[in-house]
Scaffold this motif. Structure first.
Motif, PDB file in Angstrom:
ATOM      1  N   ARG A  45       0.823  -1.214   0.000  1.00  8.51           N
ATOM      2  CA  ARG A  45       0.000   0.000   0.000  1.00  8.51           C
ATOM      3  C   ARG A  45       0.857   1.264   0.000  1.00  8.51           C
ATOM      4  O   ARG A  45       0.415   2.314  -0.434  1.00  8.51           O
ATOM      5  N   PRO A  73      -3.183  -3.642  -9.433  1.00  7.64           N
ATOM      6  CA  PRO A  73      -3.916  -2.693  -8.595  1.00  7.64           C
ATOM      7  C   PRO A  73      -5.217  -3.248  -8.026  1.00  7.64           C
ATOM      8  O   PRO A  73      -5.715  -2.752  -7.029  1.00  7.64           O
ATOM      9  N   TRP A  74      -5.736  -4.294  -8.621  1.00  8.26           N
ATOM     10  CA  TRP A  74      -6.991  -4.885  -8.163  1.00  8.26           C
ATOM     11  C   TRP A  74      -6.777  -5.963  -7.096  1.00  8.26           C
ATOM     12  O   TRP A  74      -7.748  -6.546  -6.597  1.00  8.26           O
ATOM     13  N   GLU A  76      -4.571  -6.990  -3.478  1.00  9.65           N
ATOM     14  CA  GLU A  76      -3.642  -6.760  -2.372  1.00  9.65           C
ATOM     15  C   GLU A  76      -3.357  -8.123  -1.754  1.00  9.65           C
ATOM     16  O   GLU A  76      -4.201  -8.678  -1.047  1.00  9.65           O
ATOM     17  N   SER A 104       2.343 -12.566  -9.820  1.00  5.72           N
ATOM     18  CA  SER A 104       1.818 -11.354 -10.448  1.00  5.72           C
ATOM     19  C   SER A 104       1.793 -11.483 -11.973  1.00  5.72           C
ATOM     20  O   SER A 104       0.809 -11.143 -12.613  1.00  5.72           O
TER      21      SER A 104
END
Length: 108
Positions: A45, A73-74, A76, A104
């Motif tokens: 974050r 970004p979608w 965490e 990722s």
């Protein structure tokens, strides 16, 4: 992965070759501010992608190393290792970070 202020375990792999190991079940929750996995999400974050280390924050004697899953970004999330045995963060951390980066890439 993050769900509100909690870290939620969504995938767990436990070793089959050990006499004793940490049993961390899918669906387990813990505050993001405790344990390497949650700390890695909080670091994400803040734009940090290196690995984080914790000891005894979720279970006395347990050590963790985790890295955030970057570039999505979608999502965490983090990838981590938890053990009750001594652990060299400088050896394990880069491998955990590489696994997070690979995850990722697979999800992108």
């Amino acid at each position: 992965m993050a769900e509100g202020d909690d870290g939620l375990a969504v995938a767990v792999v436990e070793p089959s070759w050990t006499n004793m190991h940490v049993a961390y079940r899918e669906g387990s929750r813990h505050p993001l501010g405790r344990g390497a996995a949650g700390l890695a999400i909080l670091a994400l974050r803040e734009g940090r992608t290196g690995y984080l280390v914790s000891e005894g924050q979720l279970q006395e004697g347990a050590r963790g190393v985790a890295a955030p899953v970057p570039g999505l970004p979608w999502l965490e999330a983090s990838v981590g290792v938890v053990t009750f045995t001594p652990l060299d963060p400088d050896a394990v951390g880069p491998r955990v970070a590489a696994a997070a980066a690979e995850l990722s890439g697979s999800l992108a």
